[in-house]
Design an enzyme around this catalytic site. Structure first.
Site, PDB file in Angstrom:
ATOM      1  N   LYS A 184     -10.917 -12.467 -12.478  1.00 21.05           N
ATOM      2  CA  LYS A 184      -9.728 -13.312 -12.613  1.00 21.05           C
ATOM      3  C   LYS A 184      -8.997 -13.340 -11.280  1.00 21.05           C
ATOM      4  O   LYS A 184      -8.324 -12.388 -10.896  1.00 21.05           O
ATOM      5  CB  LYS A 184      -8.794 -12.775 -13.708  1.00 21.05           C
ATOM      6  CG  LYS A 184      -7.779 -13.832 -14.097  1.00 21.05           C
ATOM      7  CD  LYS A 184      -6.483 -13.261 -14.619  1.00 21.05           C
ATOM      8  CE  LYS A 184      -5.579 -12.755 -13.559  1.00 21.05           C
ATOM      9  NZ  LYS A 184      -5.182 -13.709 -12.498  1.00 21.05           N
ATOM     10  N   GLU A 260      -5.881  -0.449  -7.272  1.00 15.91           N
ATOM     11  CA  GLU A 260      -5.539  -0.613  -5.846  1.00 15.91           C
ATOM     12  C   GLU A 260      -4.185  -1.296  -5.814  1.00 15.91           C
ATOM     13  O   GLU A 260      -4.098  -2.510  -6.012  1.00 15.91           O
ATOM     14  CB  GLU A 260      -6.594  -1.481  -5.147  1.00 15.91           C
ATOM     15  CG  GLU A 260      -7.989  -0.887  -5.132  1.00 15.91           C
ATOM     16  CD  GLU A 260      -8.140   0.249  -4.126  1.00 15.91           C
ATOM     17  OE1 GLU A 260      -7.225   0.455  -3.312  1.00 15.91           O
ATOM     18  OE2 GLU A 260      -9.176   0.927  -4.168  1.00 15.91           O
ATOM     19  N   CYS A 294      -1.142  -5.023   1.656  1.00 10.69           N
ATOM     20  CA  CYS A 294      -0.757  -3.717   1.115  1.00 10.69           C
ATOM     21  C   CYS A 294      -0.775  -2.671   2.221  1.00 10.69           C
ATOM     22  O   CYS A 294      -0.122  -1.647   2.124  1.00 10.69           O
ATOM     23  CB  CYS A 294      -1.722  -3.322   0.005  1.00 10.69           C
ATOM     24  SG  CYS A 294      -3.441  -3.449   0.519  1.00 10.69           S
ATOM     25  N   GLU A 391       8.191  -3.017  -0.575  1.00 11.89           N
ATOM     26  CA  GLU A 391       7.204  -3.693   0.273  1.00 11.89           C
ATOM     27  C   GLU A 391       7.862  -4.945   0.846  1.00 11.89           C
ATOM     28  O   GLU A 391       8.305  -5.810   0.088  1.00 11.89           O
ATOM     29  CB  GLU A 391       6.014  -4.146  -0.578  1.00 11.89           C
ATOM     30  CG  GLU A 391       4.996  -3.077  -0.837  1.00 11.89           C
ATOM     31  CD  GLU A 391       3.747  -3.662  -1.501  1.00 11.89           C
ATOM     32  OE1 GLU A 391       3.849  -4.146  -2.640  1.00 11.89           O
ATOM     33  OE2 GLU A 391       2.669  -3.631  -0.886  1.00 11.89           O
TER      34      GLU A 391
HETATM   35  P1  NAD Z   1       0.540  -9.132  -8.742  1.00 10.53           P
HETATM   36  O1  NAD Z   1       0.493  -7.767  -9.325  1.00 10.53           O
HETATM   37  O2  NAD Z   1       1.667 -10.011  -9.081  1.00 10.53           O
HETATM   38  O3  NAD Z   1      -0.768  -9.931  -9.152  1.00 10.53           O
HETATM   39  C1  NAD Z   1      -2.054  -9.416  -8.923  1.00 10.53           C
HETATM   40  C2  NAD Z   1      -3.005 -10.015  -9.932  1.00 10.53           C
HETATM   41  O4  NAD Z   1      -2.605  -9.592 -11.230  1.00 10.53           O
HETATM   42  C3  NAD Z   1      -3.025 -11.547  -9.979  1.00 10.53           C
HETATM   43  O5  NAD Z   1      -4.337 -11.977 -10.221  1.00 10.53           O
HETATM   44  C4  NAD Z   1      -2.139 -11.867 -11.171  1.00 10.53           C
HETATM   45  O6  NAD Z   1      -2.470 -13.076 -11.799  1.00 10.53           O
HETATM   46  C5  NAD Z   1      -2.472 -10.702 -12.082  1.00 10.53           C
HETATM   47  N1  NAD Z   1      -1.440 -10.395 -13.077  1.00 10.53           N
HETATM   48  C6  NAD Z   1      -0.101 -10.484 -12.945  1.00 10.53           C
HETATM   49  N2  NAD Z   1       0.495 -10.109 -14.109  1.00 10.53           N
HETATM   50  C7  NAD Z   1      -0.488  -9.771 -14.977  1.00 10.53           C
HETATM   51  C8  NAD Z   1      -0.516  -9.296 -16.315  1.00 10.53           C
HETATM   52  N3  NAD Z   1       0.602  -9.090 -16.999  1.00 10.53           N
HETATM   53  N4  NAD Z   1      -1.719  -9.042 -16.872  1.00 10.53           N
HETATM   54  C9  NAD Z   1      -2.852  -9.251 -16.174  1.00 10.53           C
HETATM   55  N5  NAD Z   1      -2.893  -9.696 -14.908  1.00 10.53           N
HETATM   56  C10 NAD Z   1      -1.724  -9.939 -14.308  1.00 10.53           C
HETATM   57  O7  NAD Z   1       0.393  -8.930  -7.176  1.00 10.53           O
HETATM   58  P2  NAD Z   1       0.267 -10.060  -6.053  1.00 10.53           P
HETATM   59  O8  NAD Z   1       1.632 -10.547  -5.744  1.00 10.53           O
HETATM   60  O9  NAD Z   1      -0.793 -11.043  -6.382  1.00 10.53           O
HETATM   61  O10 NAD Z   1      -0.316  -9.205  -4.843  1.00 10.53           O
HETATM   62  C11 NAD Z   1       0.486  -8.468  -4.020  1.00 10.53           C
HETATM   63  C12 NAD Z   1       0.446  -6.999  -4.415  1.00 10.53           C
HETATM   64  O11 NAD Z   1      -0.892  -6.534  -4.372  1.00 10.53           O
HETATM   65  C13 NAD Z   1       1.211  -6.139  -3.441  1.00 10.53           C
HETATM   66  O12 NAD Z   1       1.921  -5.162  -4.135  1.00 10.53           O
HETATM   67  C14 NAD Z   1       0.096  -5.507  -2.603  1.00 10.53           C
HETATM   68  O13 NAD Z   1       0.458  -4.307  -1.988  1.00 10.53           O
HETATM   69  C15 NAD Z   1      -0.982  -5.336  -3.606  1.00 10.53           C
HETATM   70  N6  NAD Z   1      -2.296  -5.231  -2.958  1.00 10.53           N
HETATM   71  C16 NAD Z   1      -2.927  -4.023  -2.982  1.00 10.53           C
HETATM   72  C17 NAD Z   1      -4.144  -3.882  -2.343  1.00 10.53           C
HETATM   73  C18 NAD Z   1      -4.869  -2.567  -2.332  1.00 10.53           C
HETATM   74  O14 NAD Z   1      -6.049  -2.554  -2.050  1.00 10.53           O
HETATM   75  N7  NAD Z   1      -4.212  -1.451  -2.629  1.00 10.53           N
HETATM   76  C19 NAD Z   1      -4.730  -4.985  -1.717  1.00 10.53           C
HETATM   77  C20 NAD Z   1      -4.059  -6.204  -1.720  1.00 10.53           C
HETATM   78  C21 NAD Z   1      -2.836  -6.309  -2.368  1.00 10.53           C
END
Ligand code: NAD
Length: 489
Positions: A184, A260, A294, A391
């Site tokens: 997804k 992650e 991140c 962040e």
């Molecule tokens: P997000 O948590 O809003 O979304 C991430 C994913 O989760 C998206 O695909 C979104 O559609 C999905 N999602 C959101 N709510 C959901 C729910 N209730 N149920 C299921 N899926 C859901 O994060 P974002 O804004 O897309 O990404 C940024 C974040 O990701 C930052 O916090 C960043 O640090 C983190 N990140 C971490 C890594 C790592 O490897 N540690 C890498 C990249 C990004």
């Protein structure tokens, strides 16, 4: 290479869901718009999956699971290897698509495509190295045999900031281990993932082994999957907040988990650092992906004796960066992903400024079409303020002074996160002491980049658990079975 046409690159992507080896619209027939963050124009309309589509995807993954697990490791590896080669051959198209839907400068998109493809090359090689063990129990009566087997159908959720690499970093090891998957992608950047599905199809992956659901209702499509006993694993990359929620939902099925999550990376510059390396490392660690990573250097700690010189050089470099649409060759900083990201960055900076922080360069959004924000350096910041504890996810370098090693280790560790830290020093003893004292899953020593398909990526504390890439990555998708053999010969 001839100039690629933006429109035809977007048109070439299939905008449907990919389920059971077939492209099909969402059951509801609904679609959602994907926007170019550098122009705010609509790029494409993508199928908007509903819960019934996600259950169809799980049924397809479940039906394909035993056949894929039985497929010889060499065959699995060769299909993944073909996908690597296809990614490389289509890297210009993929890079342009990424810049269009996500905004990053084209040179960075090319870098991400290469990095993303590398996970397929690496895990194509790892597929044939899944091993077990065989030994005698101490009393000699039993043979202990262990074997690693695929955990089963896995659900992979990815964020928008690295639209391809966060996908291949999960899909590569899952397929290599013999797991089928449902992917997804984030709703802001589904096009790259759809293009990747076509590549996996062309590489010869059997129907149902990889399925993709794009949706504006991530919570709605996810809940029934996590409640379904056929699903065995959830691998999530995204915010800590959503990670926590998914962990609680996954407790019902006691799913295997990889998380992650977010970060709050410290970047520490000691007075014995090579300043050229430290400045360029800080700019890279801060500005890669416009700061939307991140791993982005969220807090830059500089020893007091070199603070004025370091801050001046950092500000000069940041002020010299070219901001604009990522498709233009000389652009180094693209737009942020959406208006909410610009608002968040502005709020954090306003908060710091109202408490006495000083902006050395930048500090404003730019009205040049999309969601642009100036590269910014802010000094005289206090580690207790919001900007040091959330962040930033944008192009603001926030600089703090420190006195000595013990103090900076405490400051660096004073966060709920523990993904990565960067340390700049030319003193080996200090480097070892500090790297051992920092509570993070990864450390960049005299370099501002840790991402590498051959290395275990991942965090501790609220940055999550599990490792992606390296020798460890495949184990996230395997379980260990022990067979006790009663043999008295
Ligand atoms: P997000 O948590 O809003 O979304 C991430 C994913 O989760 C998206 O695909 C979104 O559609 C999905 N999602 C959101 N709510 C959901 C729910 N209730 N149920 C299921 N899926 C859901 O994060 P974002 O804004 O897309 O990404 C940024 C974040 O990701 C930052 O916090 C960043 O640090 C983190 N990140 C971490 C890594 C790592 O490897 N540690 C890498 C990249 C990004």
């Amino acid at each position: 290479m001839a100039q690629l046409d933006e429109k035809s690159v977007v048109e070439s992507v299939n905008k449907d869901l990919f389920i059971g080896g077939k492209w099909r619209p969402a059951a509801s027939g609904r679609r959602f718009q994907v926007e170019d963050p550098s122009t705010r124009e609509v790029l494409a309309e993508m199928a908007d999956a509903t819960p019934s589509d996600s259950i169809d995807a799980l049924a397809a993954a479940d039906a394909a699971q035993s056949g894929w697990a039985r497929t010889p490791a060499r065959t699995r590896g060769e299909i993944i290897r073909r996908a690597f080669e296809l990614m490389v051959s289509k890297s210009e198209e993929l890079a342009l698509l990424m810049t269009l839907e996500m905004g990053k400068p084209i040179a960075e998109s090319r870098g991400e495509v290469a990095y993303a493809a590398e996970f397929f090359r690496w895990f194509a090689e790892e597929a044939v190295r899944i091993s077990g063990d065989y030994y005698f129990s101490p009393d000699g009566t039993t043979r202990v045999m262990t074997v690693k087997q695929p955990v089963g159908p896995s659900y992979l959720i990815t964020p928008w900031n690295f639209p391809l690499a966060m996908g291949t970093r999960k899909i590569g090891p899952a397929l290599a281990a013999g797991c089928t998957v449902i992917v997804k992608p984030a709703e802001l950047t589904p096009l790259c993932m759809a293009a990747l599905m076509t590549i996996l199809e062309e590489a010869g992956l059997p129907a149902g082994v990889v399925n993709m659901i794009s949706t504006t209702d991530p919570a709605g499509v996810t809940q029934p999957l996590l409640a379904d006993r056929r699903l065995r694993k959830l691998s999530f990359t995204g915010s800590t907040e959503v990670g926590r929620l998914l962990m609680s939902q996954a407790s019902h099925g006691l799913l295997r988990l990889s998380m992650e999550l977010g970060g709050n990376a410290p970047l520490i510059v000691f007075e014995d650092a090579d300043l050229d390396k430290a400045v360029s490392g800080a700019v890279f660690a801060k500005m890669r992906n416009m700061g939307e990573a991140c791993t982005s250097a969220n807090r830059i700690f500089v020893q007091r004796s070199i603070l004025p010189e370091f801050s001046a050089r950092l500000a000069e470099t940041m002020a010299g960066l070219t901001v604009g649409r990522g498709t233009e060759a000389d652009v180094q900083v693209g737009p942020l992903i959406e208006q909410a990201a610009v608002d968040k960055v502005s709020n954090l900076l306003d908060d710091a400024q109202s408490r006495g922080a000083r902006i050395v360069t930048g500090g404003k959004s730019l009205s040049i079409g999309g969601y642009f924000y100036e590269p910014t350096v802010v000094v005289d910041v206090d580690p207790s303020w919001r900007i040091a504890n959330e962040e930033i996810f944008g192009p603001i370098a926030s600089v703090y002074g420190f006195e000595d090693e013990d103090q900076v280790i405490k400051l660096a560790n004073n966060t709920e996160y523990g993904l990565v830290a960067y340390v700049f020093t030319e003193n080996l003893n200090r480097a070892l002491r500090v790297t051992e004292g920092l509570e993070t899953g990864m450390i960049g020593l005299n370099q501002g980049l840790v991402s590498n398909a051959a290395a275990p990526f991942g965090g501790v504390k609220s940055s999550g658990f599990g490792r992606e890439g390296g020798f460890e990555g495949i184990n996230e998708f395997l379980y260990l079975k022990y067979v006790a053999i009663n043999h008295r010969g």
